[in-house]
Design a protein around this motif. Structure first.
Motif, short mmCIF file in Angstrom:
data_model
loop_
_atom_site.label_atom_id
_atom_site.label_comp_id
_atom_site.label_asym_id
_atom_site.label_seq_id
_atom_site.Cartn_x
_atom_site.Cartn_y
_atom_site.Cartn_z
N LEU A 302 32.97 -20.44 -39.31
CA LEU A 302 32.61 -19.98 -37.97
C LEU A 302 31.22 -19.38 -37.95
O LEU A 302 30.41 -19.68 -37.06
CB LEU A 302 33.63 -18.97 -37.46
CG LEU A 302 33.30 -18.31 -36.12
CD1 LEU A 302 33.21 -19.35 -35.01
CD2 LEU A 302 34.31 -17.23 -35.77
N SER A 303 30.92 -18.53 -38.92
CA SER A 303 29.60 -17.89 -38.97
C SER A 303 28.49 -18.93 -39.13
O SER A 303 27.46 -18.87 -38.45
CB SER A 303 29.55 -16.87 -40.13
OG SER A 303 28.29 -16.26 -40.19
N ALA A 304 28.70 -19.90 -40.03
CA ALA A 304 27.68 -20.93 -40.24
C ALA A 304 27.49 -21.78 -38.99
O ALA A 304 26.36 -22.17 -38.65
CB ALA A 304 28.08 -21.81 -41.42
N PHE A 305 28.58 -22.07 -38.27
CA PHE A 305 28.48 -22.83 -37.03
C PHE A 305 27.62 -22.08 -36.00
O PHE A 305 26.70 -22.64 -35.41
CB PHE A 305 29.87 -23.11 -36.46
CG PHE A 305 29.85 -23.64 -35.05
CD1 PHE A 305 29.52 -24.95 -34.79
CD2 PHE A 305 30.16 -22.79 -33.97
CE1 PHE A 305 29.48 -25.43 -33.48
CE2 PHE A 305 30.14 -23.27 -32.67
CZ PHE A 305 29.80 -24.59 -32.43
N LEU A 306 27.90 -20.80 -35.80
CA LEU A 306 27.16 -20.03 -34.80
C LEU A 306 25.71 -19.78 -35.21
O LEU A 306 24.84 -19.63 -34.36
CB LEU A 306 27.87 -18.70 -34.54
CG LEU A 306 29.20 -18.82 -33.79
CD1 LEU A 306 29.92 -17.47 -33.76
CD2 LEU A 306 29.00 -19.34 -32.38
N ASN A 307 25.43 -19.74 -36.52
CA ASN A 307 24.07 -19.51 -37.00
C ASN A 307 23.27 -20.80 -37.17
O ASN A 307 22.07 -20.75 -37.43
CB ASN A 307 24.10 -18.76 -38.33
CG ASN A 307 24.36 -17.29 -38.16
OD1 ASN A 307 23.77 -16.64 -37.30
ND2 ASN A 307 25.27 -16.74 -38.96
N SER A 308 23.93 -21.96 -37.04
CA SER A 308 23.21 -23.23 -37.16
C SER A 308 22.30 -23.41 -35.96
O SER A 308 22.47 -22.77 -34.92
CB SER A 308 24.20 -24.40 -37.25
OG SER A 308 24.84 -24.60 -36.00
N ARG A 309 21.33 -24.28 -36.08
CA ARG A 309 20.42 -24.52 -34.96
C ARG A 309 21.18 -25.04 -33.74
O ARG A 309 20.80 -24.78 -32.60
CB ARG A 309 19.33 -25.50 -35.37
CG ARG A 309 19.80 -26.93 -35.61
CD ARG A 309 18.74 -27.76 -36.29
NE ARG A 309 18.53 -27.32 -37.66
CZ ARG A 309 17.64 -27.88 -38.46
NH1 ARG A 309 16.87 -28.85 -38.03
NH2 ARG A 309 17.50 -27.43 -39.71
N TYR A 310 22.29 -25.74 -33.98
CA TYR A 310 23.09 -26.28 -32.89
C TYR A 310 23.87 -25.14 -32.22
O TYR A 310 23.95 -25.07 -30.99
CB TYR A 310 24.04 -27.36 -33.41
CG TYR A 310 23.33 -28.36 -34.28
CD1 TYR A 310 22.54 -29.36 -33.73
CD2 TYR A 310 23.42 -28.30 -35.67
CE1 TYR A 310 21.86 -30.27 -34.52
CE2 TYR A 310 22.75 -29.21 -36.48
CZ TYR A 310 21.97 -30.19 -35.91
OH TYR A 310 21.30 -31.07 -36.70
N GLY A 311 24.45 -24.26 -33.04
CA GLY A 311 25.16 -23.12 -32.49
C GLY A 311 24.24 -22.21 -31.70
O GLY A 311 24.59 -21.73 -30.62
N LYS A 312 23.03 -21.98 -32.23
CA LYS A 312 22.09 -21.12 -31.53
C LYS A 312 21.67 -21.72 -30.19
O LYS A 312 21.46 -21.01 -29.20
CB LYS A 312 20.87 -20.86 -32.41
CG LYS A 312 21.16 -19.96 -33.61
CD LYS A 312 19.89 -19.71 -34.42
CE LYS A 312 20.18 -18.89 -35.67
NZ LYS A 312 20.69 -17.56 -35.37
N ALA A 313 21.55 -23.06 -30.14
CA ALA A 313 21.19 -23.72 -28.88
C ALA A 313 22.29 -23.51 -27.85
O ALA A 313 22.02 -23.26 -26.67
CB ALA A 313 20.95 -25.20 -29.12
#
Length: 389
Positions: A302-313
């Motif tokens: 979950l953390s990696a998803f939200l911190n990915s460039r896609y999650g941040k977008a």
């Protein structure tokens, strides 16, 4: 051999102000570790206004002083015959050919000089306090023969290059973690691997706000605040405030394996996310959301998803901005769509993240040692103890 102490004003003087006007020059910005750099290198884009006519021209060899000066934000311009910098920066000329610019810059950024600036700053706003020119010019500077100055600068430059390489290596580890995420799970937006799409609320047990009690320096329970969540998805424990332990119940405690989500911040920082990995439970403040996962899903995913460039977008597109602050509440967080890969794959990803974090820990220890060694060398250098009499 302590060197001759002279006032800085005997070595430098304010340069006549030269405005850019309609001329075209590279735009430079100041960094704490690298001095003056091209603005695009610091911000990944140009942030100066289209009209730079009021910017100051800085010639090669001139000293540029920024703020906050007590963090060593100053540097000689060595990149171009002429460039331009913010109108807020001060520009100084060297008065003597017997001063090595690299030596003088090293001294002006040394712990001794920073302590002097800090003790003399004026003003009430922390990062806008200023140092008057006449006070700056009274700074005592130890001066040695020119060849000794070069010797000191060479040693400190070499040690600083080692520190820069260690910081670069740490930055590459951040890129590695995201590369592992993409390699294992693919682009979360395209979902080319065909994972089932759920919502964050489907994979978590709870999402709770932190305490609204005001923390200070006098309690016994550390409180994590939004500044403790880094933009690279980690928790920084270097600046903590505290609350009395007896004033908080379990509702406001974060345990290993919990995810912290920064729900309110400036638009480019809202949504910072990190997994709490330490052993002791800590309190967390109201600007954070504590996310506790269901057993069949992993917090690192979950953390990696939200911190990915896609999650941040996704987060940038959904956050509401009020008077310069953006907000994503717990219910909105739970509605965010997320691919849900098999739990075994999530656990394999978490294992790889742990391996990266182990390497990071070693690198950070090495950097801390290099920082200590660098500070010790500075202390010896400016009292003449790096060479024999």
């Amino acid at each position: 051999m302590n060197g001759e102490l002279v006032k800085l004003g005997d070595l430098i003087e304010p340069a006549p102000v030269e405005l850019a006007g309609q001329s075209s020059h590279p735009v430079l910005s100041m960094t704490m570790h690298r001095g003056l750099v091209e603005q695009g290198d610091k911000f990944k884009k140009r942030v100066a206004s289209a009209d730079t006519s009021s910017y100051k021209v800085v010639r090669r060899g001139q000293l540029v002083v920024g703020f906050p000066i007590d963090e060593g934000v100053l540097s000689f311009q060595t990149l171009y015959p002429a460039a331009i910098v913010s109108p807020a920066y001060g520009i100084w000329n060297l008065k003597s050919d017997n001063i090595c610019r690299r030596y003088l810059e090293r001294y002006l950024r040394s712990p001794r000089a920073l302590a002097y600036y800090s003790s003399k700053l004026r003003g009430t706003t922390a990062r806008r306090r200023s140092l008057p020119q006449d006070v700056f010019k009274k700074l005592p500077v130890p001066i040695f023969p020119f060849e000794k100055q070069e010797y000191v600068a060479d040693i400190l430059d070499a040690m600083d290059e080692l520190r820069a390489k260690r910081r670069e290596a740490l930055g590459l580890l951040d890129d590695l973690s995201e590369a592992i995420f993409i390699a294992m799970f693919g682009n979360p937006v395209a979902n080319e691997k065909g994972w089932p799409i759920g919502r964050i609320g489907d994979i978590i047990e709870s999402a709770r706000y932190g305490t609204s009690e005001k923390a200070d320096e006098h309690g016994d329970l550390p409180v994590l605040r939004m500044g403790n969540i880094t933009t690279r998805g980690r928790i920084d424990l270097s600046d903590l405030k505290y609350l009395p332990r007896e004033s908080l119940n379990d509702r406001y405690l974060v345990y290993p394996g919990d995810v912290l989500f920064n729900r309110t911040n400036s638009p480019d920082l809202v949504g910072k996310t990190a997994v709490y990995r330490s052993g002791e439970p800590l309190a967390y403040a109201g600007y954070l959301i504590r996310v506790r996962m269901r057993a069949e899903n992993h917090p690192e995913y979950l953390s990696a998803f939200l911190n990915s460039r896609y999650g941040k977008a996704i987060l940038r597109n959904m956050c509401k901005s009020i008077i310069g602050m953006a907000n994503i509440n717990a219910q909105e967080l739970k509605r965010i769509p997320i691919p849900v890969p098999p739990v075994d794959l999530q656990r394999d990803f978490a294992r790889r993240v742990e391996e990266v974090e182990q390497v990071r820990t070693l690198q950070e220890k090495d950097l801390a040692y290099l920082d200590e060694l660098f500070n010790a060398l500075q202390t010896r250098a400016f009292v003449g103890h790096l060479w024999q009499n």
